[in-house]
Design a protein around this motif. Structure first.
Motif, PDB file in Angstrom:
ATOM      1  N   VAL A 215      -0.390   9.250   6.082  1.00 48.32           N
ATOM      2  CA  VAL A 215      -0.315   9.463   5.132  1.00 48.32           C
ATOM      3  C   VAL A 215       1.321   9.651   4.512  1.00 48.32           C
ATOM      4  O   VAL A 215       1.324   8.959   3.369  1.00 48.32           O
ATOM      5  N   ALA A 216       2.236   9.334   5.010  1.00 47.51           N
ATOM      6  CA  ALA A 216       3.201   8.671   5.098  1.00 47.51           C
ATOM      7  C   ALA A 216       3.444   7.219   4.729  1.00 47.51           C
ATOM      8  O   ALA A 216       3.791   6.849   3.290  1.00 47.51           O
ATOM      9  N   LEU A 217       2.351   6.423   5.803  1.00 45.21           N
ATOM     10  CA  LEU A 217       1.895   5.158   5.389  1.00 45.21           C
ATOM     11  C   LEU A 217       1.529   5.132   3.902  1.00 45.21           C
ATOM     12  O   LEU A 217       2.178   4.120   3.164  1.00 45.21           O
ATOM     13  N   THR A 218       0.749   5.882   3.731  1.00 40.56           N
ATOM     14  CA  THR A 218      -0.355   5.461   2.403  1.00 40.56           C
ATOM     15  C   THR A 218       0.631   5.720   1.395  1.00 40.56           C
ATOM     16  O   THR A 218       0.421   4.626   0.494  1.00 40.56           O
ATOM     17  N   GLN A 219       1.010   6.889   1.556  1.00 38.30           N
ATOM     18  CA  GLN A 219       2.232   7.078   0.094  1.00 38.30           C
ATOM     19  C   GLN A 219       3.342   6.224  -0.319  1.00 38.30           C
ATOM     20  O   GLN A 219       3.645   5.406  -0.558  1.00 38.30           O
ATOM     21  N   LEU A 220       3.925   5.668   0.826  1.00 37.46           N
ATOM     22  CA  LEU A 220       5.485   4.929   0.653  1.00 37.46           C
ATOM     23  C   LEU A 220       4.694   3.430   0.668  1.00 37.46           C
ATOM     24  O   LEU A 220       5.589   2.500  -0.006  1.00 37.46           O
ATOM     25  N   THR A 221       3.147   3.183   0.572  1.00 37.93           N
ATOM     26  CA  THR A 221       2.597   1.516   0.429  1.00 37.93           C
ATOM     27  C   THR A 221       1.295   1.755  -0.843  1.00 37.93           C
ATOM     28  O   THR A 221       0.759   0.461  -1.283  1.00 37.93           O
ATOM     29  N   ARG A 222       1.535   2.773  -1.552  1.00 40.31           N
ATOM     30  CA  ARG A 222       0.936   2.391  -2.463  1.00 40.31           C
ATOM     31  C   ARG A 222       0.878   1.756  -3.777  1.00 40.31           C
ATOM     32  O   ARG A 222       1.714   2.366  -3.828  1.00 40.31           O
ATOM     33  N   PRO A 223       0.482   0.506  -3.884  1.00 43.03           N
ATOM     34  CA  PRO A 223       1.004   0.422  -5.851  1.00 43.03           C
ATOM     35  C   PRO A 223       0.779   0.520  -6.573  1.00 43.03           C
ATOM     36  O   PRO A 223       0.017   1.576  -6.441  1.00 43.03           O
ATOM     37  N   LEU A 224       1.923   1.054  -7.160  1.00 43.81           N
ATOM     38  CA  LEU A 224       1.690   1.077  -8.544  1.00 43.81           C
ATOM     39  C   LEU A 224       1.779   0.013  -9.995  1.00 43.81           C
ATOM     40  O   LEU A 224       1.846  -1.056 -10.152  1.00 43.81           O
ATOM     41  N   HIS A 225       0.590   0.139 -10.114  1.00 46.55           N
ATOM     42  CA  HIS A 225      -0.268  -1.005 -11.522  1.00 46.55           C
ATOM     43  C   HIS A 225       0.270  -0.923 -12.641  1.00 46.55           C
ATOM     44  O   HIS A 225      -0.408  -1.038 -13.575  1.00 46.55           O
ATOM     45  N   ASP A 226       0.725   0.954 -12.504  1.00 44.52           N
ATOM     46  CA  ASP A 226       1.680   1.066 -14.092  1.00 44.52           C
ATOM     47  C   ASP A 226       3.101  -0.348 -14.125  1.00 44.52           C
ATOM     48  O   ASP A 226       4.183   0.235 -13.778  1.00 44.52           O
ATOM     49  N   HIS A 227       2.910  -1.570 -15.070  1.00 39.59           N
ATOM     50  CA  HIS A 227       3.995  -2.096 -15.056  1.00 39.59           C
ATOM     51  C   HIS A 227       5.284  -1.583 -15.943  1.00 39.59           C
ATOM     52  O   HIS A 227       6.695  -1.866 -15.655  1.00 39.59           O
ATOM     53  N   ALA A 228       4.841  -0.365 -17.092  1.00 40.76           N
ATOM     54  CA  ALA A 228       6.430   0.403 -17.133  1.00 40.76           C
ATOM     55  C   ALA A 228       7.274   0.905 -15.470  1.00 40.76           C
ATOM     56  O   ALA A 228       8.727   1.039 -15.775  1.00 40.76           O
TER      57      ALA A 228
END
Length: 199
Positions: free
Chosen positions: A143-156
């Motif tokens: 869970v920690a790995l997934t949360q910390l490496t989940r891409p943020l596609h919002d360029h803002a």
């Protein structure tokens, strides 16, 4: 590298950065193949996504096995695995696992079990040696790995990728024994993560 492998590698790299809806002709171009070659191996987007998910899981399982073989200190093996798995961007898998994804495919189950076995082995060794707190399980780490490496596609949003390993190190410090606090709830297993959410 064979065309199929090149396509999967290119898709994995693009999906991590831009999501799994990236045009398939861009995947083909990055892989250095024509569209016809891509569709010969993968008749549709779902087939390609399926293979990318299996590829990421296999690579992360390999990272766990490499860490176990390379480190004599079992907690250092956990630490090595967590940082290596972060580089594989496991969090990018989550947006790909939509309702249309075949979660019951035998290959996916086999991949899940191999990954769970490898990571559970790392954690069990570290806990048995008294190097890792005993109130955590495979799911907590994933869970920690997934949360910390989940891409943020919002360029803002700011570019948080450069902080991933710093924050993973903070997380790892919290896993090391002796525990400095009592965790609420119980240890999270991969079975918990696969169970459907209920109200």
């Amino acid at each position: 590298m064979r065309n199929r492998e090149r396509i999967v590698t290119a898709a994995r790299e693009l999906f991590v950065v831009r999501g799994s809806s990236v045009p398939l002709d861009e995947v083909a171009r990055r892989a250095g193949v024509g569209n016809a070659t891509l569709y010969r191996h993968f008749p549709d987007r779902a087939a390609l996504i399926h293979q990318v998910v299996l590829s990421v899981m296999s690579r992360i399982t390999g990272r766990a096995e490499e860490a176990a073989a390379a480190e004599a200190d079992p907690f250092e093996a956990v630490r090595r695995f967590v940082h290596a798995a972060a580089d594989e961007r496991i969090g990018a898998l989550c947006p790909m696992l939509s309702d249309s994804f075949d979660h019951d495919h035998p290959e996916l189950h086999a991949g899940h079990h191999a990954l769970e076995r490898a990571v559970d082995g790392l954690i069990e060794r570290a806990q048995t040696a008294g190097r890792m707190r005993s109130d955590v399980a495979v799911g907590d780490v994933m869970v920690a790995l997934t949360q910390l490496t989940r891409p943020l596609h919002d360029h803002a949003c700011m570019d948080v990728d450069r902080f991933v390993h710093r924050h993973l190190q903070l997380f790892l410090d919290g896993l090391e024994a002796p525990a400095r606090s009592e965790l609420p709830g119980r240890a999270v297993t991969l079975e918990d993560l696969r169970a459907p959410m209920t109200d």
